[in-house]
Motif scaffolding. Structure first.
Motif, PDB file in Angstrom:
ATOM      1  N   GLY A 137     -30.338  -3.414   4.330  1.00  0.00           N
ATOM      2  CA  GLY A 137     -30.978  -1.899   4.563  1.00  0.00           C
ATOM      3  C   GLY A 137     -31.864  -1.607   3.434  1.00  0.00           C
ATOM      4  O   GLY A 137     -32.289  -2.300   2.616  1.00  0.00           O
ATOM      5  N   TYR A 138     -32.345  -0.150   3.721  1.00  0.00           N
ATOM      6  CA  TYR A 138     -33.432   0.364   3.054  1.00  0.00           C
ATOM      7  C   TYR A 138     -32.726   1.480   2.043  1.00  0.00           C
ATOM      8  O   TYR A 138     -31.811   1.762   2.296  1.00  0.00           O
ATOM      9  CB  TYR A 138     -34.390   1.254   3.864  1.00  0.00           C
ATOM     10  N   VAL A 139     -33.423   1.211   1.102  1.00  0.00           N
ATOM     11  CA  VAL A 139     -33.081   2.291  -0.238  1.00  0.00           C
ATOM     12  C   VAL A 139     -34.698   3.042  -0.341  1.00  0.00           C
ATOM     13  O   VAL A 139     -35.671   2.265  -0.221  1.00  0.00           O
ATOM     14  CB  VAL A 139     -32.954   1.725  -1.523  1.00  0.00           C
ATOM     15  N   VAL A 140     -34.677   4.264  -0.323  1.00  0.00           N
ATOM     16  CA  VAL A 140     -35.970   5.344  -0.309  1.00  0.00           C
ATOM     17  C   VAL A 140     -35.847   5.798  -1.544  1.00  0.00           C
ATOM     18  O   VAL A 140     -35.121   6.213  -2.402  1.00  0.00           O
ATOM     19  CB  VAL A 140     -35.449   6.352   0.647  1.00  0.00           C
ATOM     20  N   PHE A 141     -37.294   5.862  -1.760  1.00  0.00           N
ATOM     21  CA  PHE A 141     -37.744   6.646  -3.284  1.00  0.00           C
ATOM     22  C   PHE A 141     -38.721   7.799  -2.777  1.00  0.00           C
ATOM     23  O   PHE A 141     -39.326   7.722  -1.705  1.00  0.00           O
ATOM     24  CB  PHE A 141     -38.409   5.681  -4.010  1.00  0.00           C
ATOM     25  N   ARG A 142     -38.577   8.804  -3.303  1.00  0.00           N
ATOM     26  CA  ARG A 142     -39.413   9.969  -3.272  1.00  0.00           C
ATOM     27  C   ARG A 142     -40.441   9.999  -4.449  1.00  0.00           C
ATOM     28  O   ARG A 142     -40.001   9.843  -5.559  1.00  0.00           O
ATOM     29  CB  ARG A 142     -38.841  11.495  -3.430  1.00  0.00           C
ATOM     30  N   LEU A 143     -41.809   9.782  -4.003  1.00  0.00           N
ATOM     31  CA  LEU A 143     -42.773   9.627  -4.918  1.00  0.00           C
ATOM     32  C   LEU A 143     -44.013  10.834  -4.751  1.00  0.00           C
ATOM     33  O   LEU A 143     -44.196  11.216  -3.633  1.00  0.00           O
ATOM     34  CB  LEU A 143     -43.413   8.282  -4.795  1.00  0.00           C
ATOM     35  N   PRO A 144     -44.508  11.217  -5.760  1.00  0.00           N
ATOM     36  CA  PRO A 144     -45.680  12.242  -5.656  1.00  0.00           C
ATOM     37  C   PRO A 144     -46.766  11.392  -4.940  1.00  0.00           C
ATOM     38  O   PRO A 144     -46.694  10.221  -4.966  1.00  0.00           O
ATOM     39  CB  PRO A 144     -46.204  12.211  -7.039  1.00  0.00           C
ATOM     40  N   ALA A 145     -47.539  12.045  -4.277  1.00  0.00           N
ATOM     41  CA  ALA A 145     -48.795  11.430  -3.427  1.00  0.00           C
ATOM     42  C   ALA A 145     -49.469  10.618  -3.814  1.00  0.00           C
ATOM     43  O   ALA A 145     -49.793   9.654  -3.498  1.00  0.00           O
ATOM     44  CB  ALA A 145     -49.534  12.627  -2.774  1.00  0.00           C
ATOM     45  N   GLU A 146     -49.910  10.971  -5.416  1.00  0.00           N
ATOM     46  CA  GLU A 146     -50.859   9.825  -6.013  1.00  0.00           C
ATOM     47  C   GLU A 146     -50.203   8.860  -6.716  1.00  0.00           C
ATOM     48  O   GLU A 146     -50.948   7.857  -7.222  1.00  0.00           O
ATOM     49  CB  GLU A 146     -51.436  10.867  -7.183  1.00  0.00           C
ATOM     50  N   ALA A 147     -48.864   8.761  -6.736  1.00  0.00           N
ATOM     51  CA  ALA A 147     -48.097   7.592  -7.330  1.00  0.00           C
ATOM     52  C   ALA A 147     -48.440   6.346  -6.452  1.00  0.00           C
ATOM     53  O   ALA A 147     -48.371   6.283  -5.393  1.00  0.00           O
ATOM     54  CB  ALA A 147     -46.819   7.854  -7.503  1.00  0.00           C
ATOM     55  N   ARG A 148     -48.488   5.314  -7.590  1.00  0.00           N
ATOM     56  CA  ARG A 148     -48.927   3.801  -6.784  1.00  0.00           C
ATOM     57  C   ARG A 148     -47.772   2.961  -7.196  1.00  0.00           C
ATOM     58  O   ARG A 148     -47.555   2.451  -8.414  1.00  0.00           O
ATOM     59  CB  ARG A 148     -50.233   3.398  -7.163  1.00  0.00           C
ATOM     60  N   PRO A 149     -46.981   2.669  -6.389  1.00  0.00           N
ATOM     61  CA  PRO A 149     -45.812   1.554  -6.527  1.00  0.00           C
ATOM     62  C   PRO A 149     -46.365   0.252  -7.309  1.00  0.00           C
ATOM     63  O   PRO A 149     -47.174  -0.240  -6.928  1.00  0.00           O
ATOM     64  CB  PRO A 149     -45.128   1.091  -5.124  1.00  0.00           C
ATOM     65  N   ALA A 150     -45.654   0.015  -8.427  1.00  0.00           N
ATOM     66  CA  ALA A 150     -45.966  -1.063  -9.044  1.00  0.00           C
ATOM     67  C   ALA A 150     -45.071  -2.205  -9.225  1.00  0.00           C
ATOM     68  O   ALA A 150     -45.053  -3.531  -9.508  1.00  0.00           O
ATOM     69  CB  ALA A 150     -46.369  -0.776 -10.503  1.00  0.00           C
ATOM     70  N   ALA A 151     -43.517  -1.770  -9.217  1.00  0.00           N
ATOM     71  CA  ALA A 151     -42.685  -2.703  -9.443  1.00  0.00           C
ATOM     72  C   ALA A 151     -41.071  -1.967  -8.767  1.00  0.00           C
ATOM     73  O   ALA A 151     -41.184  -1.002  -8.789  1.00  0.00           O
ATOM     74  CB  ALA A 151     -42.079  -2.994 -10.928  1.00  0.00           C
ATOM     75  N   VAL A 152     -40.058  -2.765  -8.451  1.00  0.00           N
ATOM     76  CA  VAL A 152     -38.797  -2.439  -7.856  1.00  0.00           C
ATOM     77  C   VAL A 152     -37.835  -3.233  -8.877  1.00  0.00           C
ATOM     78  O   VAL A 152     -38.071  -4.321  -9.353  1.00  0.00           O
ATOM     79  CB  VAL A 152     -38.548  -2.917  -6.375  1.00  0.00           C
ATOM     80  N   GLN A 153     -36.955  -2.352  -9.303  1.00  0.00           N
ATOM     81  CA  GLN A 153     -35.811  -3.248 -10.123  1.00  0.00           C
ATOM     82  C   GLN A 153     -34.314  -2.680  -9.639  1.00  0.00           C
ATOM     83  O   GLN A 153     -34.151  -1.702  -8.758  1.00  0.00           O
ATOM     84  CB  GLN A 153     -35.711  -2.527 -11.588  1.00  0.00           C
ATOM     85  N   PHE A 154     -33.537  -3.904  -9.781  1.00  0.00           N
ATOM     86  CA  PHE A 154     -32.168  -3.595  -9.041  1.00  0.00           C
ATOM     87  C   PHE A 154     -31.081  -4.220 -10.105  1.00  0.00           C
ATOM     88  O   PHE A 154     -31.425  -5.194 -10.665  1.00  0.00           O
ATOM     89  CB  PHE A 154     -32.141  -4.094  -7.953  1.00  0.00           C
ATOM     90  N   ALA A 155     -29.953  -3.498 -10.381  1.00  0.00           N
ATOM     91  CA  ALA A 155     -28.993  -3.926 -11.202  1.00  0.00           C
ATOM     92  C   ALA A 155     -27.705  -3.405 -10.782  1.00  0.00           C
ATOM     93  O   ALA A 155     -27.440  -2.639  -9.967  1.00  0.00           O
ATOM     94  CB  ALA A 155     -29.107  -3.394 -12.725  1.00  0.00           C
ATOM     95  N   LEU A 156     -26.754  -4.281 -11.035  1.00  0.00           N
ATOM     96  CA  LEU A 156     -25.406  -4.008 -10.464  1.00  0.00           C
ATOM     97  C   LEU A 156     -24.742  -2.660 -11.411  1.00  0.00           C
ATOM     98  O   LEU A 156     -25.379  -2.202 -12.398  1.00  0.00           O
ATOM     99  CB  LEU A 156     -24.502  -5.314 -11.003  1.00  0.00           C
ATOM    100  N   ASP A 157     -23.561  -2.383 -11.206  1.00  0.00           N
ATOM    101  CA  ASP A 157     -22.933  -1.330 -11.621  1.00  0.00           C
ATOM    102  C   ASP A 157     -23.905  -0.073 -11.446  1.00  0.00           C
ATOM    103  O   ASP A 157     -23.823   0.687 -12.618  1.00  0.00           O
ATOM    104  CB  ASP A 157     -22.511  -1.687 -13.151  1.00  0.00           C
ATOM    105  N   ALA A 158     -24.159   0.244 -10.234  1.00  0.00           N
ATOM    106  CA  ALA A 158     -25.056   1.530 -10.055  1.00  0.00           C
ATOM    107  C   ALA A 158     -26.125   1.673 -10.791  1.00  0.00           C
ATOM    108  O   ALA A 158     -26.845   2.678 -11.332  1.00  0.00           O
ATOM    109  CB  ALA A 158     -24.107   2.858 -10.315  1.00  0.00           C
ATOM    110  N   GLY A 159     -26.794   0.505 -11.355  1.00  0.00           N
ATOM    111  CA  GLY A 159     -27.782   0.316 -12.016  1.00  0.00           C
ATOM    112  C   GLY A 159     -27.724   0.108 -13.506  1.00  0.00           C
ATOM    113  O   GLY A 159     -28.648   0.204 -14.130  1.00  0.00           O
ATOM    114  N   LEU A 160     -26.603   0.090 -13.815  1.00  0.00           N
ATOM    115  CA  LEU A 160     -26.349   0.215 -15.316  1.00  0.00           C
ATOM    116  C   LEU A 160     -25.901  -1.184 -15.858  1.00  0.00           C
ATOM    117  O   LEU A 160     -25.753  -1.154 -17.092  1.00  0.00           O
ATOM    118  CB  LEU A 160     -25.077   1.075 -15.714  1.00  0.00           C
TER     119      LEU A 160
END
Length: 170
Positions: A137-160
Motif C-alpha cells: 500500500g501507499y504511505v503519503v507525505f505532505r511536502l511544500p510545493a517547492e520541495a524535491r523528493p531525494a530519498a525514502v527511508q523506512f525502519a521498524l518499530d514505528a521508524g525508531l
C-alpha cells in the motif's frame, strides 16, 4: 558515506541499507524497475526482537498524489508504494506510516501519513503479518510545493529501529 548494501550507523551491527533508484522529472509518476507495475529494490531489515525480519520494497513513487495539481505555493501530496513481507520467524506488528520518511533535496525530513491518496490504497495504520505474510500500500507525505523528493527511508518499530532502509531517488 559509502554507497552499497550497508553503511555505518549508530550502534554495532546496525546500519543504513541503501538501494539506488532513479527519479523521474518532478511532478511525474515514477515506476521503478521493469514491468508494467514497476518493481524496486528490496531491503531486508532485522528487528530488535528475536525472529523479527522484514523485507521492504519501494515499488512506486507518485508525485503529485493529491486530487489535483498543487496551486502555486500550496503543499502537495507525494505517495510511495511499499511492499512489506515478513521473512522472519516472529509476527510483525507495527505502524508503517510513521516508520517511513521522505527526505527532500535540502535535507528536510517528512514523516509518512496513513491517509487516502489518488495513487491507490494506503497501507493500514496498523499492520500485523504472520511469518510469510505480506502487505502492499501507499504511505503519503505532505511536502511544500517547492520541495524535491531525494530519498525514502523506512525502519521498524514505528521508524525508531536501528536498521534503516534507504532508497535514493536521485
Amino acid at each position: 558515506m559509502r554507497h552499497g548494501s550497508h553503511t555505518g550507523h549508530e550502534g554495532p551491527g546496525h546500519g543504513v541499507r541503501t538501494a539506488h533508484l532513479l527519479l523521474a522529472p518532478a511532478l511525474a509518476v515514477l515506476l521503478l524497475g521493469a514491468g508494467t507495475g514497476g518493481s524496486g529494490e528490496t531491503v531486508s531489515l532485522d528487528g530488535d526482537r528475536p525472529g523479527e525480519r522484514l523485507d521492504v520494497t519501494l515499488t512506486r513513487v507518485v508525485d503529485p498524489a493529491g486530487p489535483e495539481p498543487a496551486r502555486a505555493g500550496a503543499d502537495r501530496l507525494v505517495a510511495v508504494e511499499l511492499r512489506l513481507e515478513n521473512t522472519g520467524t516472529a509476527p510483525y506488528a507495527d505502524s508503517p506510516a510513521p516508520a517511513a520518511h521522505l527526505l527532500d533535496s535540502t535535507g528536510r525530513r517528512f514523516t509518512g501519513l496513513s491517509t487516502a491518496t489518488d495513487a491507490g490504497p494506503a497501507l493500514p495504520a496498523a499492520v500485523t503479518l504472520a511469518p510469510g505474510g505480506s502487505a502492499t500500500g501507499y504511505v503519503v507525505f505532505r511536502l511544500p510545493a517547492e520541495a524535491r523528493p531525494a530519498a525514502v527511508q523506512f525502519a521498524l518499530d514505528a521508524g525508531l529501529g536501528d536498521d534503516v532502509a534507504h532508497w535514493s531517488l536521485s
